[in-house]
Write a protein that holds these residues in place. Sequence first.
Motif, PDB file in Angstrom:
ATOM      1  N   LYS A 197      43.819 -12.145  15.888  1.00 19.63           N
ATOM      2  CA  LYS A 197      43.649 -12.864  17.160  1.00 19.63           C
ATOM      3  C   LYS A 197      42.521 -13.891  17.169  1.00 19.63           C
ATOM      4  N   LYS A 198      41.286 -13.446  17.024  1.00 21.20           N
ATOM      5  CA  LYS A 198      40.160 -14.382  17.032  1.00 21.20           C
ATOM      6  C   LYS A 198      39.368 -14.159  15.753  1.00 21.20           C
ATOM      7  N   VAL A 199      39.360 -15.127  14.878  1.00 24.70           N
ATOM      8  CA  VAL A 199      38.665 -14.974  13.598  1.00 24.70           C
ATOM      9  C   VAL A 199      37.758 -16.176  13.356  1.00 24.70           C
ATOM     10  N   TYR A 200      36.909 -16.051  12.349  1.00 29.55           N
ATOM     11  CA  TYR A 200      36.181 -17.238  11.881  1.00 29.55           C
ATOM     12  C   TYR A 200      35.942 -17.095  10.389  1.00 29.55           C
ATOM     13  N   THR A 201      35.916 -18.251   9.736  1.00 26.28           N
ATOM     14  CA  THR A 201      35.509 -18.270   8.344  1.00 26.28           C
ATOM     15  C   THR A 201      34.109 -18.885   8.302  1.00 26.28           C
ATOM     16  N   LEU A 202      33.347 -18.485   7.315  1.00 26.64           N
ATOM     17  CA  LEU A 202      32.018 -19.073   7.111  1.00 26.64           C
ATOM     18  C   LEU A 202      31.794 -19.108   5.616  1.00 26.64           C
ATOM     19  N   GLY A 203      31.673 -20.295   5.071  1.00 26.06           N
ATOM     20  CA  GLY A 203      31.469 -20.376   3.637  1.00 26.06           C
ATOM     21  C   GLY A 203      31.338 -21.803   3.171  1.00 26.06           C
ATOM     22  N   PRO A 204      31.115 -21.947   1.855  1.00 28.00           N
ATOM     23  CA  PRO A 204      30.992 -23.290   1.296  1.00 28.00           C
ATOM     24  C   PRO A 204      32.353 -23.973   1.233  1.00 28.00           C
ATOM     25  N   THR A 205      32.358 -25.267   1.437  1.00 28.49           N
ATOM     26  CA  THR A 205      33.574 -26.074   1.292  1.00 28.49           C
ATOM     27  C   THR A 205      33.182 -27.296   0.468  1.00 28.49           C
ATOM     28  N   PHE A 206      34.175 -27.959  -0.078  1.00 28.82           N
ATOM     29  CA  PHE A 206      33.908 -28.963  -1.106  1.00 28.82           C
ATOM     30  C   PHE A 206      34.689 -30.246  -0.849  1.00 28.82           C
ATOM     31  N   ARG A 207      34.034 -31.366  -0.976  1.00 31.01           N
ATOM     32  CA  ARG A 207      34.744 -32.647  -0.928  1.00 31.01           C
ATOM     33  C   ARG A 207      34.226 -33.546  -2.046  1.00 31.01           C
ATOM     34  N   ALA A 208      35.151 -33.953  -2.895  1.00 29.21           N
ATOM     35  CA  ALA A 208      34.793 -34.821  -4.024  1.00 29.21           C
ATOM     36  C   ALA A 208      34.801 -36.279  -3.576  1.00 29.21           C
ATOM     37  N   GLU A 209      34.029 -36.546  -2.513  1.00 29.54           N
ATOM     38  CA  GLU A 209      33.970 -37.916  -2.008  1.00 29.54           C
ATOM     39  C   GLU A 209      32.760 -38.632  -2.567  1.00 29.54           C
ATOM     40  N   LYS A 210      32.973 -39.862  -2.963  1.00 28.01           N
ATOM     41  CA  LYS A 210      31.831 -40.631  -3.462  1.00 28.01           C
ATOM     42  C   LYS A 210      31.097 -41.320  -2.312  1.00 28.01           C
ATOM     43  N   SER A 211      30.921 -40.580  -1.213  1.00 27.05           N
ATOM     44  CA  SER A 211      30.201 -41.139  -0.058  1.00 27.05           C
ATOM     45  C   SER A 211      28.721 -40.895  -0.237  1.00 27.05           C
ATOM     46  N   LYS A 212      27.965 -41.950  -0.311  1.00 24.69           N
ATOM     47  CA  LYS A 212      26.518 -41.814  -0.472  1.00 24.69           C
ATOM     48  C   LYS A 212      25.850 -42.111   0.857  1.00 24.69           C
ATOM     49  N   THR A 213      26.004 -41.227   1.825  1.00 22.28           N
ATOM     50  CA  THR A 213      25.364 -41.433   3.122  1.00 22.28           C
ATOM     51  C   THR A 213      24.438 -40.261   3.377  1.00 22.28           C
ATOM     52  N   ARG A 214      23.625 -40.398   4.418  1.00 21.00           N
ATOM     53  CA  ARG A 214      22.692 -39.311   4.709  1.00 21.00           C
ATOM     54  C   ARG A 214      23.388 -38.139   5.399  1.00 21.00           C
ATOM     55  N   ARG A 215      24.687 -38.285   5.676  1.00 19.15           N
ATOM     56  CA  ARG A 215      25.421 -37.209   6.343  1.00 19.15           C
ATOM     57  C   ARG A 215      26.379 -36.472   5.419  1.00 19.15           C
ATOM     58  N   HIS A 216      26.423 -36.822   4.134  1.00 17.03           N
ATOM     59  CA  HIS A 216      27.414 -36.230   3.238  1.00 17.03           C
ATOM     60  C   HIS A 216      26.810 -35.422   2.091  1.00 17.03           C
ATOM     61  N   LEU A 217      27.424 -34.297   1.840  1.00 16.81           N
ATOM     62  CA  LEU A 217      27.146 -33.496   0.654  1.00 16.81           C
ATOM     63  C   LEU A 217      28.511 -33.221   0.009  1.00 16.81           C
ATOM     64  N   THR A 218      28.543 -32.968  -1.290  1.00 17.61           N
ATOM     65  CA  THR A 218      29.827 -32.623  -1.905  1.00 17.61           C
ATOM     66  C   THR A 218      30.136 -31.130  -1.703  1.00 17.61           C
ATOM     67  N   GLU A 219      29.078 -30.343  -1.500  1.00 11.68           N
ATOM     68  CA  GLU A 219      29.234 -28.906  -1.218  1.00 11.68           C
ATOM     69  C   GLU A 219      28.494 -28.627   0.073  1.00 11.68           C
ATOM     70  N   PHE A 220      29.197 -28.204   1.072  1.00  8.30           N
ATOM     71  CA  PHE A 220      28.551 -27.985   2.370  1.00  8.30           C
ATOM     72  C   PHE A 220      29.181 -26.778   3.045  1.00  8.30           C
ATOM     73  N   TRP A 221      28.481 -26.216   4.019  1.00  8.37           N
ATOM     74  CA  TRP A 221      28.945 -24.980   4.649  1.00  8.37           C
ATOM     75  C   TRP A 221      29.608 -25.279   5.981  1.00  8.37           C
ATOM     76  N   MET A 222      30.706 -24.583   6.213  1.00  7.57           N
ATOM     77  CA  MET A 222      31.427 -24.754   7.469  1.00  7.57           C
ATOM     78  C   MET A 222      31.644 -23.402   8.134  1.00  7.57           C
ATOM     79  N   LEU A 223      31.547 -23.428   9.456  1.00  6.99           N
ATOM     80  CA  LEU A 223      31.901 -22.271  10.282  1.00  6.99           C
ATOM     81  C   LEU A 223      33.176 -22.671  11.024  1.00  6.99           C
ATOM     82  N   GLU A 224      34.251 -21.901  10.826  1.00  2.00           N
ATOM     83  CA  GLU A 224      35.530 -22.323  11.386  1.00  2.00           C
ATOM     84  C   GLU A 224      36.213 -21.223  12.198  1.00  2.00           C
TER      85      GLU A 224
END
Lengths: 430, 430
Positions: A197-224
């Motif tokens: 019914k009501k769940v959440y995931t919490l863990g590392p997630t990955f995006r292989a984006e070549k975005s070089k901004t102050r808001r991007h990491l290639t490995e970052f944590w999400m609560l979903e």
Amino acid sequence: MEIAIRDIKGHAGEVVTVKGWLYNRRKSGKVQFLLIRDGTLPIQAVAFLPDLDPASRDALKGLTKESSLEVTGLVNLDERAPGGAEIQVREVRLVHLADPYPIAAKEHGPDFLMDNRHLWIRSLRQSALLTVRAEVIRAAEEFLHEAGYIRFDAPILTPAACEGTTSLFEAHYLYDQKAYLSQSGQLYAEAGAMALKKVYTLGPTFRAEKSKTRRHLTEFWMLEPEIAFAGLDHITRLAEELVSHVVQAVLKRRPTELKTLERETASLEGIAPPFPKITYSDAIEILQKRGSSIAFGQDLGGEDETLLSSQFERPVIVTHYPAEIKAFYMKRDPENPGLAQCLDMLAPEGYGEIIGGSVREDDYGTLSERIEEHQLPRESFEWYLDLRRYGSVPHAGFGMGIERVVAWIAGVKHVRETIPFPRLIHRIYP
Amino acid sequence: MEIAIRDIKGHAGEVVTVKGWLYNRRKSGKVQFLLIRDGTLPIQAVAFLPDLDPASRDALKGLTKESSLEVTGLVNLDERAPGGAEIQVREVRLVHLADPYPIAAKEHGPDFLMDNRHLWIRSLRQSALLTVRAEVIRAAEEFLHEAGYIRFDAPILTPAACEGTTSLFEAHYLYDQKAYLSQSGQLYAEAGAMALKKVYTLGPTFRAEKSKTRRHLTEFWMLEPEIAFAGLDHITRLAEELVSHVVQAVLKRRPTELKTLERETASLEGIAPPFPKITYSDAIEILQKRGSSIAFGQDLGGEDETLLSSQFERPVIVTHYPAEIKAFYMKRDPENPGLAQCLDMLAPEGYGEIIGGSVREDDYGTLSERIEEHQLPRESFEWYLDLRRYGSVPHAGFGMGIERVVAWIAGVKHVRETIPFPRLIHRIYP
């Protein structure tokens, strides 16, 4: 008695031992002022050399920054001292004399600091930041637990992408199989919501984006969080209540750390539901009026987000984006099928998107078409389609980016400081 | 009013609506007994057909297992009913008629169930298991928070292995760099402990081992506390207190789920510190007496673990293994340099090792030699050696395997059922 510096105020007038590292030292004749950190808080220890035994005086000789030591002394309450107390030193025992410490008070470039991230985190500022991070996650989970959500860990190694096959990290699995590192736990959380019914995931997630901004990491944590029998109203309310709880919990439990970070907290104190809510259309209109060249149908760029959020004192929730610029799984608005039933939350003060979510398409035929339209590998999504074959229900959820929330609450510009060991496009060391 | 079934007892005599899925149905003349699950608990809803409106009677026709529906009716307390109450149905609304459900009451083989893991988790048994898993993690973190530990997220993408370069998953990073999926957050947690004193990591870890046993997954979750200024006594106490807290919290908060799992709980009720503690030498002696062919110097195999733990009613802590069969970073026993200052905790009832930990080598020269002896790539460990260059301190920690703890507490044989989407040597789908 050995104590943590955080607890020192409860030991006024007692002789205690603290174990930690030398953060700083100032000498004035026969008096030395040692700033000791033990990972919980820093404290000033005042050593009057003639009062010390020869071994302690020896220990103080040539003591380098970050040397580890044990200091025993009398606790004096002192309002002016950091932490509200100081230690009148009786004995000093050296644990390990540090080599000359590479990080000095002088300004270092970001590359140097990132190369020494394993040491940089010892600075009071970085330690405070990581403590705030821990509190953000703790407060968020605590809120979800109270509301009856069940933690549901999604896998990292997955056979396919959640939002298309670009920007995926590929891994070698056993027996020459290919696997991809998860970009989001959402699809799995949807299966979880049909079970619990009501769940959440919490863990590392990955995006292989070549975005070089102050808001991007290639490995970052999400609560979903993901909720069965829920729509856009439900996740909108959840998102604003969750974020408000987190902000208030950090203000309440980590005032010292926020002070170390020199965070102006007045703007955080007002963070409470309801948050302002506008549609994507409204957003485009506001942005165009403020001089942005954005046109209807385009996604908001980082600068647009900053401009838009600067119009509000609380996080702003933007709903109903054009479906075309959003992910395949988002359910369309029945009254306007060109729009998705989705929301983004933008933090104030230019911190950008901290939450993105939507109602999920729950009709088998429609979702099946979307997967084809987006040219996704259907065989990888058969299990996901099954969720619409067997007792499909309206459901919705969102992802909250931990590092961006921490950056906003702590008031730091770059997300790379909000995670212990950031992974950036050119960096996987240390 | 819409309610979650878990809360139904507080609504005796009221008319409520529950939204969920049809788990089972029994017909007896004009009466139908519907077992409805909503992810929080199951409930029996009793429908007397002549009392229903035509639309509700239509909804009940041809209703398949796992069809989603909304049931409105009067709550009657009934001690004999699962959950202590049942619903006297007034109205039924079909949300989605499920295709014929692939998982039947009959026995399916494990491959079939794993192929349908996204549906299998809806079974009351699997849902209960995953709820126990969530509670284990929640209780463990709660215990650490109360004790002042700071969450410290270690990276997944790493430049080198923690325990050697075999059994590592390789990933393609950006710009043709190689990265490896972390086998443990420990080395990073050690850096964290030097900054924040008491930390823990919690996240997925990876081992590319072709071990096909009921205790192994290729992706599994670890909780790893690490403490500065601590030794073997400290982590031994922490380990037994942590495990005891977790067991007692699950017993207290998830009695219904343990009942669904048919877990015999008497043996769990007695789990409290102190746990029996023996040395590796003692263990070998006990095993040999009980007929094992193990010799001093060999690591304990799965069967040895089962045999050894069957001698105790509580988890048993085995310390001081030969250093040669343990990891390079473990500190030797000063009184017997052939032995490591380490501990393993074996769960009772044959569930094997649930915790492994040690004091860490804190001397720069010694650690440097060990890295060479183990032929590890020194350049990848320079940052780790830095922790011994700058204010090194005695420190220790351990890792607790979440899935094995869940398997033990829930009383299930195979760890593959203790995680939402298990990754096994031949399986990364769904």
